[in-house]
Enzyme design. Structure first.
Site, PDB file in Angstrom:
ATOM      1  N   HIS A  56       0.835  -1.210   0.000  1.00 26.13           N
ATOM      2  CA  HIS A  56       0.000   0.000   0.000  1.00 26.13           C
ATOM      3  C   HIS A  56       0.861   1.247   0.000  1.00 26.13           C
ATOM      4  O   HIS A  56       2.048   1.191   0.349  1.00 26.13           O
ATOM      5  CB  HIS A  56      -0.878   0.004   1.260  1.00 26.13           C
ATOM      6  CG  HIS A  56      -0.065   0.050   2.523  1.00 26.13           C
ATOM      7  ND1 HIS A  56       0.382  -1.095   3.163  1.00 26.13           N
ATOM      8  CD2 HIS A  56       0.416   1.078   3.252  1.00 26.13           C
ATOM      9  CE1 HIS A  56       1.093  -0.754   4.212  1.00 26.13           C
ATOM     10  NE2 HIS A  56       1.141   0.563   4.297  1.00 26.13           N
ATOM     11  N   HIS A  69       5.643   6.377  -0.576  1.00 28.56           N
ATOM     12  CA  HIS A  69       6.486   5.194  -0.742  1.00 28.56           C
ATOM     13  C   HIS A  69       5.680   3.933  -0.461  1.00 28.56           C
ATOM     14  O   HIS A  69       4.678   3.987   0.264  1.00 28.56           O
ATOM     15  CB  HIS A  69       7.673   5.248   0.226  1.00 28.56           C
ATOM     16  CG  HIS A  69       7.279   5.189   1.672  1.00 28.56           C
ATOM     17  ND1 HIS A  69       6.793   6.282   2.351  1.00 28.56           N
ATOM     18  CD2 HIS A  69       7.249   4.167   2.553  1.00 28.56           C
ATOM     19  CE1 HIS A  69       6.504   5.934   3.589  1.00 28.56           C
ATOM     20  NE2 HIS A  69       6.764   4.652   3.743  1.00 28.56           N
TER      21      HIS A  69
HETATM   22  P1  ATP Z   1       5.549  -2.870  11.590  1.00 29.29           P
HETATM   23  O1  ATP Z   1       5.178  -1.747  12.510  1.00 29.29           O
HETATM   24  O2  ATP Z   1       5.408  -4.224  12.171  1.00 29.29           O
HETATM   25  O3  ATP Z   1       6.870  -2.662  10.941  1.00 29.29           O
HETATM   26  P2  ATP Z   1       3.821  -1.579   9.708  1.00 29.29           P
HETATM   27  O4  ATP Z   1       4.648  -0.370   9.992  1.00 29.29           O
HETATM   28  O5  ATP Z   1       3.561  -1.912   8.306  1.00 29.29           O
HETATM   29  O6  ATP Z   1       4.478  -2.834  10.400  1.00 29.29           O
HETATM   30  P3  ATP Z   1       1.887  -0.148  11.189  1.00 29.29           P
HETATM   31  O7  ATP Z   1       2.936   0.320  12.172  1.00 29.29           O
HETATM   32  O8  ATP Z   1       0.540  -0.452  11.714  1.00 29.29           O
HETATM   33  O9  ATP Z   1       2.414  -1.432  10.440  1.00 29.29           O
HETATM   34  O10 ATP Z   1       1.792   0.965  10.067  1.00 29.29           O
HETATM   35  C1  ATP Z   1       0.801   0.966   9.066  1.00 29.29           C
HETATM   36  C2  ATP Z   1       1.241   1.886   7.946  1.00 29.29           C
HETATM   37  O11 ATP Z   1       1.408   3.224   8.460  1.00 29.29           O
HETATM   38  C3  ATP Z   1       2.596   1.541   7.336  1.00 29.29           C
HETATM   39  O12 ATP Z   1       2.591   1.934   5.964  1.00 29.29           O
HETATM   40  C4  ATP Z   1       3.568   2.378   8.104  1.00 29.29           C
HETATM   41  O13 ATP Z   1       4.738   2.654   7.352  1.00 29.29           O
HETATM   42  C5  ATP Z   1       2.757   3.643   8.338  1.00 29.29           C
HETATM   43  N1  ATP Z   1       3.165   4.261   9.590  1.00 29.29           N
HETATM   44  C6  ATP Z   1       3.267   3.665  10.791  1.00 29.29           C
HETATM   45  N2  ATP Z   1       3.652   4.522  11.750  1.00 29.29           N
HETATM   46  C7  ATP Z   1       3.821   5.708  11.135  1.00 29.29           C
HETATM   47  C8  ATP Z   1       4.198   7.004  11.577  1.00 29.29           C
HETATM   48  N3  ATP Z   1       4.496   7.255  12.841  1.00 29.29           N
HETATM   49  N4  ATP Z   1       4.252   7.983  10.666  1.00 29.29           N
HETATM   50  C9  ATP Z   1       3.944   7.745   9.363  1.00 29.29           C
HETATM   51  N5  ATP Z   1       3.568   6.554   8.884  1.00 29.29           N
HETATM   52  C10 ATP Z   1       3.506   5.546   9.746  1.00 29.29           C
END
Ligand code: ATP
Ligand code: MG
Length: 189
Positions: A42, A128
């Site tokens: 995504h 990204h």
């Molecule tokens: P993991 O945390 O296990 O590495 P993930 O990052 O894909 O997995 P989430 O942390 O739930 O899962 O994040 C969901 C989406 O939101 C992802 O695309 C992630 O890069 C983005 N995301 C998460 N935290 C942030 C943040 N603090 N700022 C911007 N984007 C974020």
């Protein structure tokens, strides 16, 4: 619940990118990275974080209006980059300004609903598609180089999706979150 709003590339675009990712997975040290699942690929427009159940309905109404105010636009996946040695990603080409505008509208909808985004508000928007995560011990530069010249087929972004993220239990080595699409709204047609 943990929420984010995203654009999902269509299957043919995912399949194309997956072909290149297969090559990347043959590079030295690829096994030390945590690769994202193609089913969950995504482009995050806004990360909302923990959102109260009570505000989800209002959030949905506002996201629907944000989508309605935005005309469909063309996008493609192109090349790659990294956030330090922590995240490897595919980049975007095409109407990036339209994507940014949609991201701003989605963030505004979230803020007005009282659903964030808090954390990423000041970070700027770096479109990204995350392909792999490292812990810093594996250099991601060769993987970025491996994405060089990648140029995916263009598609028309026609909807935005509210996604729930179910994080794996802490301590589960290598476990990945599960993404659950909750609702979809069409862009103005
Ligand atoms: P993991 O945390 O296990 O590495 P993930 O990052 O894909 O997995 P989430 O942390 O739930 O899962 O994040 C969901 C989406 O939101 C992802 O695309 C992630 O890069 C983005 N995301 C998460 N935290 C942030 C943040 N603090 N700022 C911007 N984007 C974020
Ligand atoms: Mg995360």
């Amino acid at each position: 619940m943990r929420l984010f709003v995203a654009v999902l590339p269509p299957e043919r675009v995912v399949a194309e990118l997956d072909g290149r990712v297969d090559d990347l997975k043959r590079l030295p040290d690829a096994g030390a990275l945590r690769w994202t699942e193609r089913a969950g690929w995504h482009l995050t427009l806004a990360f909302l974080g923990e959102v109260d159940d009570a505000v989800v309905a209002d959030l949905g109404a506002r996201l629907g209006r944000a989508a309605w105010r935005t005309a469909p636009f063309a996008l493609a996946l192109r090349g790659g980059g990294r956030f330090g040695d922590r995240a490897l990603w595919a980049g975007v080409a095409g109407e990036a300004a339209a994507l940014r505008l949609l991201a701003e509208r989605v963030s505004a909808a979230g803020r007005r609903a009282g659903a964030g985004p808090g954390v990423d508000a000041g970070r700027g928007f770096h479109p990204h598609l995350t392909l792999a995560r490292g812990r810093g011990e594996v250099g991601l530069r060769p993987f970025v180089e491996g994405l060089g010249g990648f140029s995916g087929a263009e598609w028309e972004v026609g909807e935005l999706v509210l996604v729930r993220s179910h994080l794996p239990r802490a301590g589960l080595q290598g476990a990945r979150p599960r993404y659950e699409p909750l609702s979809t709204w069409p862009l103005r047609t």
